[in-house]
Design an enzyme around this catalytic site. Sequence first.
Site, short mmCIF file in Angstrom:
data_model
loop_
_atom_site.label_atom_id
_atom_site.label_comp_id
_atom_site.label_asym_id
_atom_site.label_seq_id
_atom_site.Cartn_x
_atom_site.Cartn_y
_atom_site.Cartn_z
N LYS A 168 34.33 -48.41 15.42
CA LYS A 168 35.65 -47.92 15.82
C LYS A 168 35.56 -46.56 16.49
CE LYS A 168 38.16 -50.54 12.28
NZ LYS A 168 39.02 -50.48 11.10
N GLY A 216 25.06 -57.44 14.48
CA GLY A 216 25.56 -56.50 15.46
C GLY A 216 26.23 -57.21 16.62
N PRO A 217 26.95 -56.46 17.44
CA PRO A 217 27.63 -57.06 18.60
C PRO A 217 26.65 -57.59 19.63
CG PRO A 217 27.79 -54.67 18.66
CD PRO A 217 27.17 -55.01 17.34
N PRO A 218 27.09 -58.41 20.56
CA PRO A 218 26.19 -58.95 21.59
C PRO A 218 25.62 -57.84 22.47
CG PRO A 218 28.26 -60.17 21.53
CD PRO A 218 28.45 -58.97 20.67
N GLY A 219 24.36 -58.02 22.85
CA GLY A 219 23.76 -57.12 23.83
C GLY A 219 23.13 -55.86 23.28
N VAL A 220 23.00 -55.74 21.94
CA VAL A 220 22.40 -54.52 21.39
C VAL A 220 20.90 -54.67 21.16
CG1 VAL A 220 24.55 -53.72 20.33
CG2 VAL A 220 23.02 -55.19 19.02
N GLY A 221 20.35 -55.86 21.41
CA GLY A 221 18.89 -56.03 21.34
C GLY A 221 18.37 -56.68 20.09
N LYS A 222 19.16 -57.54 19.44
CA LYS A 222 18.72 -58.17 18.20
C LYS A 222 17.56 -59.13 18.45
CE LYS A 222 22.80 -59.86 17.34
NZ LYS A 222 23.54 -59.30 18.46
N THR A 223 17.71 -60.00 19.43
CA THR A 223 16.67 -61.00 19.72
C THR A 223 15.40 -60.35 20.25
OG1 THR A 223 18.40 -62.63 20.20
CG2 THR A 223 16.17 -63.11 20.98
N SER A 230 43.72 -52.44 8.63
CA SER A 230 43.38 -51.08 9.06
C SER A 230 44.34 -50.52 10.10
CB SER A 230 41.95 -51.04 9.60
OG SER A 230 41.82 -51.87 10.72
#
Length: 834
Positions: free
Chosen positions: A739, A372-379, A696
Amino acid sequence: MKIIGTSKDKNNKTKDFLDEPDKIYPVIPLKNLVVFPSMVTPFIVGRKFSITAIETAMKMDKKIVLVMQKRANVQSPSAKDLHKVGTICEILQILKIPDGTIKVLVEGLKRAEIKKVFTQGEAFTAKVFIPPVRIDKNQEMEIEALVRNVVQLFDKYSKLNKKIPPETIVTTMNTDSAEDMIDIIASQLGSKPSSKQKLLSIFDLTGRLKELTQLLQKEIEILNVEKDVQEKVRDNMQKTQREYYLQEQLKVIKKELGEKGEYLDDITELKKAIKKAKLPKEPLEKCKKEIARLEKMPPMSAEASVIRTYIDWILDLPWHYKTKDQNDIKKAAKILDEDHYGLKKVKERILEYMAVRQIADKLKGQILCFVGPPGVGKTSLARSIARCLNRNFVRISLGGVRDEAEIRGHRRTYVGALPGRIVQGMKKAKSKNPVFLMDEIDKMSTDFRGDPSAALLEVLDPEQNNSFSDHYLELAYDLSDVFFITTANSPYNIPRPLLDRMETIELAGYTEYEKLHIASQFLIPKQLKEHGLKEDNIRFQSNIILEIIRYYTREAGVRELERTIATICRKVAKRIVEENKQVNIRINSHLIHKYLGVKKYRYGAAEQKNEIGVATGLAWTEAGGDILSIEVSVVPGTGKLILTGKLGEIMQESAQAALSYARSKTKQYHLLEGFYKKYDIHIHVPEGAVPKDGPSAGITIATALISALGKIPVRKDVAMTGEITLRGKILPIGGLKEKVLSASRSNINHVILPFENKKDFEEIPKDIQKRMKFYFVKHMEQVLKVSLSEPKFIKSDKGEVISYQKKKPPMKKKKRTRSVKIKDWKNNEIQPEA
């Protein structure tokens, strides 16, 4: 005034220079070598123009100018690459070497200023000027004092530097000429070539003496430091040898007295620790073998230290100990909801794993990959999983790792060898079944030291990791109970064999509603606590949080939002300190502008009005999604297609396909007749410094083209994405959710999507489905019907456009909005913009 003479005047070697001020000499550029007058030195010439200069000088009077290059790495210097001052030398001897180079012995005669450099064939020549050295009678006293000081300093320097020949020292002391004395001393210094060149370039005798004084003082200080270092090293070596001798004597004495030395006590402690650890069979045998070797070694030997470190690593690893899993699914669900909002897919996967653990006797360690993109809470999500499972948590970062030994460790034969990061992480975890996070797995790279992603294949394969072998340990270590989690921003940067071993779970960006909830329930309370504020000190209403989200952040995650909230908290904390009393601040639009400045982003449609030749597309990025304005300009020309904006190869091909489709529909769409012969078409995608690629954008480019050629404006409130074929068919795309979220962030409420992507529509959040209208199309003609503001000439036989908008539930109030009500963390109710 008088001219200061030199000792070489009697040999008539320098007298001729003053008589011929404009004489031209061959020039040899030197690398990192400065030749002074009175200096006899050899050097090797290998470059062709230098060899030619030597041959020219030998045919004349054997005089040549040696000058140092400004940069030594320049192989073919020009006049600009040479210093302005060099030395006129006389060639004493040359020796041709079989490899084609020439060894030259020269004697420096006079420093000279280079007035002009010429190129004659392959060699350099130069017109030089030799200014006479003149002094006033008033300067004689100062020069005499400087000369005495230089002589004293050189005497100190020669005593410290044993490499200076005695005859050189005698010659220096007996020299009558101050100028010759300076040159002799300068040639013996170990200074940098740049410092020597600076000294050579000074024609004023007083200035030259002062510069030489500084160089001598600096060299004396350096030699004194070197002398101190050498003495300390010598003392340490003698001390070590003495200690070793005494230790050997002490060992013999204690052996005679029947006492155990400290060294033997350490070995006994190691044996007890090995017995207490209850190691598996293979590590136990390895430890016993190493202990036997250790007993036979002197305690001060380097190998003994290596063996003890190795045994300590084996003992520190968790071979048997496991933490007891927490299997209460309801409790785990509560913990996950406390730490993170949304992310239902990930939470459901963790609860499924816990359910299977209760039923199955043996379940292999899981390997998940959060993308996922940075800052979505993966870590932070990985840390929350460890908390709900009641397991220890360990994290390693793989960003920038390019050495295979970082994963597997170095062999013990290397000095300072250590285990790899996997074994180090297990030691840190202190249990056999931790949650092991490998952050930024897509940021690894490779070089001559190996491929770390290949080393991870064994670690992340459930069929192999029960016997993982580290180069340092050289023992099989069981990783099958470890819950591995990896994170990445893009799956495309992960090698395919490695990606195949992991279960990929995608974490998309957050909607406005989700960001509002996260800010209210998580970020604001966290920042209040970190800044020492109370809830009464500062109050955020939901409409203010939305204003921050819309006008001061534009991201898929919430990192920038958290930093923005922290900025406001710091401003309030500063005000409390300045006023020395508790305050109660209700954040409003005025304070937002005061604390955060002007609005950073524009919220609303990508364009302010319907325009000809400008269409809005949707793009996927590693940071989530983004909107993409595509501009087309048609100008008189010869039919050229100009593409700008740092477009990738695939995107350029999409533009060519869109142009071919437009040409095939010239009459049907009433486009400019013969535009492909009479006009140049310029397609530009703004933000030219950012690389862009992918198919696209095909329908967006085609729409902008047809709009520009047909003079029909494109609707400002419509965004689109899809790949186009030469026949006008629309093919599916990836990254649909990201998107659509980017269109939502830009307040674009009409989105055109490929019909085959309808199966992915359920990924779109429910509130987005209610607020926006989606058009699923199969052909380009359907796209034009929706996107153009005046599509009257489009007579499509491809069927009607299938549009979709989730029905809104009936509301009690008469006034209807496009969003459901959102409650903020102070129980205030607001309705976002329609």
